[in-house]
Design a protein around this motif. Sequence first.
Motif, PDB file in Angstrom:
ATOM      1  N   GLU A  11       0.842  -1.200   0.000  1.00  0.00           N
ATOM      2  CA  GLU A  11       0.000   0.000   0.000  1.00  0.00           C
ATOM      3  C   GLU A  11       0.879   1.252   0.000  1.00  0.00           C
ATOM      4  O   GLU A  11       1.836   1.338   0.755  1.00  0.00           O
ATOM      5  CB  GLU A  11      -0.914   0.010   1.222  1.00  0.00           C
ATOM      6  CG  GLU A  11      -1.939  -1.105   1.196  1.00  0.00           C
ATOM      7  CD  GLU A  11      -2.883  -1.036   2.374  1.00  0.00           C
ATOM      8  OE1 GLU A  11      -3.093   0.076   2.910  1.00  0.00           O
ATOM      9  OE2 GLU A  11      -3.397  -2.091   2.744  1.00  0.00           O
ATOM     10  N   TRP A  12       0.497   2.189  -0.842  1.00  0.00           N
ATOM     11  CA  TRP A  12       1.219   3.446  -0.981  1.00  0.00           C
ATOM     12  C   TRP A  12       0.235   4.581  -0.788  1.00  0.00           C
ATOM     13  O   TRP A  12      -0.928   4.481  -1.178  1.00  0.00           O
ATOM     14  CB  TRP A  12       1.868   3.526  -2.366  1.00  0.00           C
ATOM     15  CG  TRP A  12       2.879   2.456  -2.582  1.00  0.00           C
ATOM     16  CD1 TRP A  12       2.633   1.141  -2.856  1.00  0.00           C
ATOM     17  CD2 TRP A  12       4.290   2.584  -2.513  1.00  0.00           C
ATOM     18  NE1 TRP A  12       3.820   0.458  -2.967  1.00  0.00           N
ATOM     19  CE2 TRP A  12       4.846   1.316  -2.765  1.00  0.00           C
ATOM     20  CE3 TRP A  12       5.146   3.648  -2.261  1.00  0.00           C
ATOM     21  CZ2 TRP A  12       6.208   1.078  -2.782  1.00  0.00           C
ATOM     22  CZ3 TRP A  12       6.512   3.415  -2.282  1.00  0.00           C
ATOM     23  CH2 TRP A  12       7.031   2.147  -2.536  1.00  0.00           C
ATOM     24  N   ALA A  13       0.681   5.667  -0.196  1.00  0.00           N
ATOM     25  CA  ALA A  13      -0.203   6.808   0.085  1.00  0.00           C
ATOM     26  C   ALA A  13       0.306   8.061  -0.621  1.00  0.00           C
ATOM     27  O   ALA A  13       1.499   8.194  -0.893  1.00  0.00           O
ATOM     28  CB  ALA A  13      -0.267   7.058   1.587  1.00  0.00           C
ATOM     29  N   ARG A  14      -0.617   8.951  -0.881  1.00  0.00           N
ATOM     30  CA  ARG A  14      -0.304  10.277  -1.427  1.00  0.00           C
ATOM     31  C   ARG A  14      -0.952  11.314  -0.531  1.00  0.00           C
ATOM     32  O   ARG A  14      -2.135  11.218  -0.254  1.00  0.00           O
ATOM     33  CB  ARG A  14      -0.925  10.453  -2.802  1.00  0.00           C
ATOM     34  CG  ARG A  14      -0.409   9.582  -3.869  1.00  0.00           C
ATOM     35  CD  ARG A  14      -1.119   9.962  -5.118  1.00  0.00           C
ATOM     36  NE  ARG A  14      -0.182  10.762  -5.874  1.00  0.00           N
ATOM     37  CZ  ARG A  14      -0.144  10.783  -7.190  1.00  0.00           C
ATOM     38  NH1 ARG A  14      -1.024  10.137  -7.879  1.00  0.00           N
ATOM     39  NH2 ARG A  14       0.767  11.492  -7.805  1.00  0.00           N
ATOM     40  N   ARG A  65       1.126  16.111   8.729  1.00  0.00           N
ATOM     41  CA  ARG A  65       2.509  16.592   8.867  1.00  0.00           C
ATOM     42  C   ARG A  65       3.496  15.475   8.534  1.00  0.00           C
ATOM     43  O   ARG A  65       4.482  15.692   7.836  1.00  0.00           O
ATOM     44  CB  ARG A  65       2.762  17.094  10.290  1.00  0.00           C
ATOM     45  CG  ARG A  65       2.344  18.495  10.541  1.00  0.00           C
ATOM     46  CD  ARG A  65       2.770  18.981  11.934  1.00  0.00           C
ATOM     47  NE  ARG A  65       1.769  19.899  12.421  1.00  0.00           N
ATOM     48  CZ  ARG A  65       0.721  19.579  13.170  1.00  0.00           C
ATOM     49  NH1 ARG A  65       0.561  18.360  13.597  1.00  0.00           N
ATOM     50  NH2 ARG A  65      -0.147  20.492  13.524  1.00  0.00           N
ATOM     51  N   THR A  66       3.229  14.287   9.080  1.00  0.00           N
ATOM     52  CA  THR A  66       4.104  13.143   8.826  1.00  0.00           C
ATOM     53  C   THR A  66       4.121  12.789   7.338  1.00  0.00           C
ATOM     54  O   THR A  66       5.179  12.574   6.756  1.00  0.00           O
ATOM     55  CB  THR A  66       3.658  11.922   9.659  1.00  0.00           C
ATOM     56  OG1 THR A  66       3.682  12.286  11.037  1.00  0.00           O
ATOM     57  CG2 THR A  66       4.562  10.735   9.432  1.00  0.00           C
ATOM     58  N   LEU A  67       2.939  12.756   6.710  1.00  0.00           N
ATOM     59  CA  LEU A  67       2.870  12.437   5.285  1.00  0.00           C
ATOM     60  C   LEU A  67       3.622  13.463   4.438  1.00  0.00           C
ATOM     61  O   LEU A  67       4.315  13.105   3.491  1.00  0.00           O
ATOM     62  CB  LEU A  67       1.417  12.344   4.824  1.00  0.00           C
ATOM     63  CG  LEU A  67       0.672  11.080   5.208  1.00  0.00           C
ATOM     64  CD1 LEU A  67      -0.792  11.182   4.805  1.00  0.00           C
ATOM     65  CD2 LEU A  67       1.313   9.860   4.594  1.00  0.00           C
ATOM     66  N   LEU A  68       3.487  14.740   4.780  1.00  0.00           N
ATOM     67  CA  LEU A  68       4.188  15.780   4.019  1.00  0.00           C
ATOM     68  C   LEU A  68       5.698  15.696   4.218  1.00  0.00           C
ATOM     69  O   LEU A  68       6.476  15.927   3.295  1.00  0.00           O
ATOM     70  CB  LEU A  68       3.658  17.163   4.390  1.00  0.00           C
ATOM     71  CG  LEU A  68       2.217  17.439   3.940  1.00  0.00           C
ATOM     72  CD1 LEU A  68       1.727  18.758   4.503  1.00  0.00           C
ATOM     73  CD2 LEU A  68       2.109  17.404   2.429  1.00  0.00           C
ATOM     74  N   PRO A  90       5.524   4.725   0.907  1.00  0.00           N
ATOM     75  CA  PRO A  90       5.229   3.440   1.536  1.00  0.00           C
ATOM     76  C   PRO A  90       5.077   3.653   3.045  1.00  0.00           C
ATOM     77  O   PRO A  90       6.002   3.448   3.831  1.00  0.00           O
ATOM     78  CB  PRO A  90       6.459   2.596   1.206  1.00  0.00           C
ATOM     79  CG  PRO A  90       7.567   3.595   1.146  1.00  0.00           C
ATOM     80  CD  PRO A  90       6.947   4.858   0.598  1.00  0.00           C
ATOM     81  N   VAL A  91       3.902   4.098   3.468  1.00  0.00           N
ATOM     82  CA  VAL A  91       3.697   4.556   4.840  1.00  0.00           C
ATOM     83  C   VAL A  91       4.029   3.470   5.860  1.00  0.00           C
ATOM     84  O   VAL A  91       4.712   3.734   6.855  1.00  0.00           O
ATOM     85  CB  VAL A  91       2.256   5.080   5.039  1.00  0.00           C
ATOM     86  CG1 VAL A  91       2.030   5.500   6.477  1.00  0.00           C
ATOM     87  CG2 VAL A  91       2.003   6.249   4.112  1.00  0.00           C
ATOM     88  N   ALA A  92       3.577   2.240   5.633  1.00  0.00           N
ATOM     89  CA  ALA A  92       3.839   1.161   6.599  1.00  0.00           C
ATOM     90  C   ALA A  92       5.342   0.934   6.753  1.00  0.00           C
ATOM     91  O   ALA A  92       5.854   0.829   7.870  1.00  0.00           O
ATOM     92  CB  ALA A  92       3.148  -0.128   6.169  1.00  0.00           C
ATOM     93  N   ALA A  93       6.058   0.888   5.652  1.00  0.00           N
ATOM     94  CA  ALA A  93       7.506   0.665   5.708  1.00  0.00           C
ATOM     95  C   ALA A  93       8.222   1.864   6.331  1.00  0.00           C
ATOM     96  O   ALA A  93       9.139   1.694   7.145  1.00  0.00           O
ATOM     97  CB  ALA A  93       8.054   0.401   4.310  1.00  0.00           C
ATOM     98  N   LEU A 133      15.566  -1.811   2.801  1.00  0.00           N
ATOM     99  CA  LEU A 133      14.184  -2.270   2.659  1.00  0.00           C
ATOM    100  C   LEU A 133      13.751  -2.974   3.927  1.00  0.00           C
ATOM    101  O   LEU A 133      14.579  -3.565   4.628  1.00  0.00           O
ATOM    102  CB  LEU A 133      14.036  -3.248   1.492  1.00  0.00           C
ATOM    103  CG  LEU A 133      14.026  -2.696   0.078  1.00  0.00           C
ATOM    104  CD1 LEU A 133      13.694  -3.811  -0.909  1.00  0.00           C
ATOM    105  CD2 LEU A 133      13.043  -1.558  -0.098  1.00  0.00           C
ATOM    106  N   VAL A 134      12.453  -2.935   4.187  1.00  0.00           N
ATOM    107  CA  VAL A 134      11.876  -3.651   5.312  1.00  0.00           C
ATOM    108  C   VAL A 134      11.374  -4.994   4.781  1.00  0.00           C
ATOM    109  O   VAL A 134      10.569  -5.036   3.848  1.00  0.00           O
ATOM    110  CB  VAL A 134      10.723  -2.858   5.956  1.00  0.00           C
ATOM    111  CG1 VAL A 134      10.123  -3.628   7.111  1.00  0.00           C
ATOM    112  CG2 VAL A 134      11.202  -1.492   6.408  1.00  0.00           C
ATOM    113  N   ASP A 135      11.875  -6.082   5.368  1.00  0.00           N
ATOM    114  CA  ASP A 135      11.471  -7.421   4.953  1.00  0.00           C
ATOM    115  C   ASP A 135      10.144  -7.777   5.606  1.00  0.00           C
ATOM    116  O   ASP A 135       9.701  -7.117   6.551  1.00  0.00           O
ATOM    117  CB  ASP A 135      12.567  -8.416   5.353  1.00  0.00           C
ATOM    118  CG  ASP A 135      12.485  -9.719   4.586  1.00  0.00           C
ATOM    119  OD1 ASP A 135      11.671  -9.817   3.640  1.00  0.00           O
ATOM    120  OD2 ASP A 135      13.230 -10.661   4.926  1.00  0.00           O
TER     121      ASP A 135
END
Length: 191
Positions: free
Chosen positions: A54-57, A88-91, A102-105, A147-149
């Motif tokens: 999952e990817w966020a914008r 704020r975190t997303l920006l 890749p918010v989770a990673a 990378l996060v495995d």
Amino acid sequence: MARKRSDPAQRRAREAARRAAAAERIGPRPKRTSRPRQPMPLYDRNPPGAFYREWARPTLPQGTVGGSPLDVAETQFGRDSSEADTMRTLLRYADIYGTQIPVAAARHLETLSRLSGMAADAASAQGITEDEAVESLHSLHAQGLLLVDDDGSVWLTVPPGTPYSAPDGGWAFVEKRMEAPEGVVAALASD
């Protein structure tokens, strides 16, 4: 006495013979994957694993017009709200990762680097703040060098399309840099 110019055809033949003899002694050159001409965003490299599904914008909430996403979130939810903090975190991540995050990673990398002490160690070794060390780790992650495995550990990697990537041109996992603490992966799996 003037030097006699050699025939270009003879020169090419001598050079070809020299190369053939060298290849026979040394062996064939190893196959290398081509380098991308411009830095490729992590999203376009299609990293493997559950943390990259999952990817966020960072975008404006539905039904709002104008202003920055942070201004809109602060106006709509309040300056100290969790929604404004998330924006704020997303920006901040968008400045590092580009339009697709890749918010989770990214969150896992940040949390793990602080919990494991890696950010503090890097900060003291380089004479920078812990926040700057975490930002540096995010930069490496955005380039595909970390990378996060799936198990939550963080690996030093070589992205595809680079000279030292895996023989099939895919991701090469080189060295485990951070082990996920017990319970962290179980908590992530339950979310």
